[in-house]
Design a protein around this motif. Sequence first.
Motif, PDB file in Angstrom:
ATOM      1  N   GLY A  91      -5.934  -7.854 -15.467  1.00  0.00           N
ATOM      2  CA  GLY A  91      -6.923  -7.727 -14.398  1.00  0.00           C
ATOM      3  C   GLY A  91      -8.159  -8.556 -14.675  1.00  0.00           C
ATOM      4  N   ILE A  92      -8.990  -8.644 -13.664  1.00  0.00           N
ATOM      5  CA  ILE A  92     -10.236  -9.404 -13.740  1.00  0.00           C
ATOM      6  C   ILE A  92     -11.395  -8.447 -13.476  1.00  0.00           C
ATOM      7  N   PHE A  93     -12.431  -8.574 -14.285  1.00  0.00           N
ATOM      8  CA  PHE A  93     -13.636  -7.791 -14.053  1.00  0.00           C
ATOM      9  C   PHE A  93     -14.856  -8.687 -14.237  1.00  0.00           C
ATOM     10  N   THR A  94     -15.989  -8.227 -13.747  1.00  0.00           N
ATOM     11  CA  THR A  94     -17.223  -8.997 -13.865  1.00  0.00           C
ATOM     12  C   THR A  94     -18.139  -8.342 -14.891  1.00  0.00           C
ATOM     13  N   TYR A  95     -18.989  -9.171 -15.471  1.00  0.00           N
ATOM     14  CA  TYR A  95     -19.968  -8.671 -16.430  1.00  0.00           C
ATOM     15  C   TYR A  95     -21.279  -9.421 -16.205  1.00  0.00           C
ATOM     16  N   LYS A  96     -22.343  -8.664 -16.028  1.00  0.00           N
ATOM     17  CA  LYS A  96     -23.672  -9.266 -15.857  1.00  0.00           C
ATOM     18  C   LYS A  96     -24.341  -9.309 -17.221  1.00  0.00           C
ATOM     19  N   THR A  97     -24.711 -10.502 -17.642  1.00  0.00           N
ATOM     20  CA  THR A  97     -25.258 -10.693 -18.980  1.00  0.00           C
ATOM     21  C   THR A  97     -26.782 -10.748 -18.964  1.00  0.00           C
ATOM     22  N   ALA A  98     -27.347 -10.433 -20.103  1.00  0.00           N
ATOM     23  CA  ALA A  98     -28.797 -10.515 -20.264  1.00  0.00           C
ATOM     24  C   ALA A  98     -29.219 -11.842 -20.893  1.00  0.00           C
ATOM     25  N   LEU A  99     -28.264 -12.660 -21.268  1.00  0.00           N
ATOM     26  CA  LEU A  99     -28.559 -13.932 -21.913  1.00  0.00           C
ATOM     27  C   LEU A  99     -29.093 -14.943 -20.904  1.00  0.00           C
ATOM     28  N   TRP A 103     -27.249 -22.736 -23.728  1.00  0.00           N
ATOM     29  CA  TRP A 103     -26.665 -22.569 -25.057  1.00  0.00           C
ATOM     30  C   TRP A 103     -26.180 -21.137 -25.266  1.00  0.00           C
ATOM     31  N   GLU A 104     -26.977 -20.162 -24.913  1.00  0.00           N
ATOM     32  CA  GLU A 104     -26.604 -18.757 -25.099  1.00  0.00           C
ATOM     33  C   GLU A 104     -25.385 -18.383 -24.265  1.00  0.00           C
ATOM     34  N   ILE A 105     -25.378 -18.797 -22.999  1.00  0.00           N
ATOM     35  CA  ILE A 105     -24.272 -18.450 -22.100  1.00  0.00           C
ATOM     36  C   ILE A 105     -22.988 -19.132 -22.544  1.00  0.00           C
ATOM     37  N   THR A 106     -23.073 -20.400 -22.935  1.00  0.00           N
ATOM     38  CA  THR A 106     -21.895 -21.120 -23.397  1.00  0.00           C
ATOM     39  C   THR A 106     -21.346 -20.507 -24.677  1.00  0.00           C
ATOM     40  N   THR A 107     -22.213 -20.129 -25.588  1.00  0.00           N
ATOM     41  CA  THR A 107     -21.761 -19.513 -26.838  1.00  0.00           C
ATOM     42  C   THR A 107     -21.032 -18.203 -26.569  1.00  0.00           C
ATOM     43  N   LEU A 108     -21.582 -17.366 -25.709  1.00  0.00           N
ATOM     44  CA  LEU A 108     -20.911 -16.105 -25.384  1.00  0.00           C
ATOM     45  C   LEU A 108     -19.578 -16.358 -24.713  1.00  0.00           C
ATOM     46  N   ALA A 109     -19.514 -17.291 -23.785  1.00  0.00           N
ATOM     47  CA  ALA A 109     -18.253 -17.586 -23.096  1.00  0.00           C
ATOM     48  C   ALA A 109     -17.205 -18.103 -24.080  1.00  0.00           C
ATOM     49  N   MET A 110     -17.611 -18.955 -25.009  1.00  0.00           N
ATOM     50  CA  MET A 110     -16.645 -19.487 -25.979  1.00  0.00           C
ATOM     51  C   MET A 110     -16.174 -18.408 -26.954  1.00  0.00           C
ATOM     52  N   MET A 121     -13.093 -16.729 -17.109  1.00  0.00           N
ATOM     53  CA  MET A 121     -12.550 -17.621 -16.084  1.00  0.00           C
ATOM     54  C   MET A 121     -13.632 -18.461 -15.434  1.00  0.00           C
ATOM     55  N   GLU A 122     -14.786 -17.854 -15.203  1.00  0.00           N
ATOM     56  CA  GLU A 122     -15.848 -18.573 -14.504  1.00  0.00           C
ATOM     57  C   GLU A 122     -17.184 -17.895 -14.788  1.00  0.00           C
ATOM     58  N   VAL A 123     -18.215 -18.698 -14.703  1.00  0.00           N
ATOM     59  CA  VAL A 123     -19.588 -18.210 -14.786  1.00  0.00           C
ATOM     60  C   VAL A 123     -20.256 -18.609 -13.481  1.00  0.00           C
ATOM     61  N   ASN A 124     -20.961 -17.670 -12.860  1.00  0.00           N
ATOM     62  CA  ASN A 124     -21.574 -18.004 -11.569  1.00  0.00           C
ATOM     63  C   ASN A 124     -22.674 -19.054 -11.757  1.00  0.00           C
ATOM     64  N   PRO A 125     -23.094 -19.728 -10.693  1.00  0.00           N
ATOM     65  CA  PRO A 125     -24.080 -20.820 -10.818  1.00  0.00           C
ATOM     66  C   PRO A 125     -25.414 -20.399 -11.423  1.00  0.00           C
ATOM     67  N   GLY A 127     -25.705 -18.293 -13.801  1.00  0.00           N
ATOM     68  CA  GLY A 127     -25.448 -18.132 -15.222  1.00  0.00           C
ATOM     69  C   GLY A 127     -25.611 -16.723 -15.732  1.00  0.00           C
ATOM     70  N   ASP A 128     -25.662 -15.728 -14.863  1.00  0.00           N
ATOM     71  CA  ASP A 128     -25.852 -14.362 -15.332  1.00  0.00           C
ATOM     72  C   ASP A 128     -24.633 -13.469 -15.103  1.00  0.00           C
ATOM     73  N   MET A 129     -23.568 -13.997 -14.507  1.00  0.00           N
ATOM     74  CA  MET A 129     -22.386 -13.188 -14.209  1.00  0.00           C
ATOM     75  C   MET A 129     -21.132 -13.910 -14.722  1.00  0.00           C
ATOM     76  N   PHE A 130     -20.369 -13.182 -15.531  1.00  0.00           N
ATOM     77  CA  PHE A 130     -19.102 -13.700 -16.044  1.00  0.00           C
ATOM     78  C   PHE A 130     -17.951 -13.054 -15.282  1.00  0.00           C
ATOM     79  N   TYR A 131     -16.926 -13.837 -15.003  1.00  0.00           N
ATOM     80  CA  TYR A 131     -15.671 -13.315 -14.466  1.00  0.00           C
ATOM     81  C   TYR A 131     -14.659 -13.413 -15.597  1.00  0.00           C
ATOM     82  N   ILE A 132     -14.215 -12.254 -16.090  1.00  0.00           N
ATOM     83  CA  ILE A 132     -13.402 -12.188 -17.297  1.00  0.00           C
ATOM     84  C   ILE A 132     -12.024 -11.652 -16.955  1.00  0.00           C
ATOM     85  N   HIS A 133     -10.995 -12.333 -17.461  1.00  0.00           N
ATOM     86  CA  HIS A 133      -9.620 -11.875 -17.318  1.00  0.00           C
ATOM     87  C   HIS A 133      -9.241 -11.138 -18.599  1.00  0.00           C
TER      88      HIS A 133
END
Length: 160
Positions: A91-99, A103-110, A121-125, A127-133
């Motif tokens: 499944g896919i869920f979203t996560y709102k980050t405080a970063l 650099w911070e967002i890319t590090t967390l995604a990696m 899967m994607e980060v919104n434009p 940069g505060d919401m991740f779409y995670i599979h």
Amino acid sequence: MPAQFLFNLFIAFLWMLLQDEDELRITTFIAGFLVGIGIIFLMHRFFGTQFYLRRLVSIIKLFFIFISELTLSSVLILKQILSPKIKIRPGIFTYKTALRGDWEITTLAMLLTLTPGSVVMEVNPEGDMFYIHAMDIEKSKEDVLRSIGKFEKAIMEVTR
């Protein structure tokens, strides 16, 4: 921070030159570097920045957190793969980050993508919401959220 490191190198070289030895030794330089660390730690408030080795300790801490999360998620994935019947529900869920910041967002995604069982899967434009599979949304979502919390805290220690 670079000024503190350069000042520490200067102290180490000065220590090495003032030891009055016949030949230059690396052990004398290391001893001077350690003495410099102590001096800079006592004087770091005059530089107007935090002590420069604090960031290095935070990076090492982030590395060990990643290794532990990698091991735990790998064991979980191995258990799911080696079971006689695979009962997963991806499944896919979203996560709102405080970063903040690229650099911070890319590090967390990696870090999340490198951890088995989850893929960013994607980060919104903004940069505060991740779409995670997640490989198994019912069982691994809580583990992924726990990992994200640890990663975020460690990344903020490194960058801020």
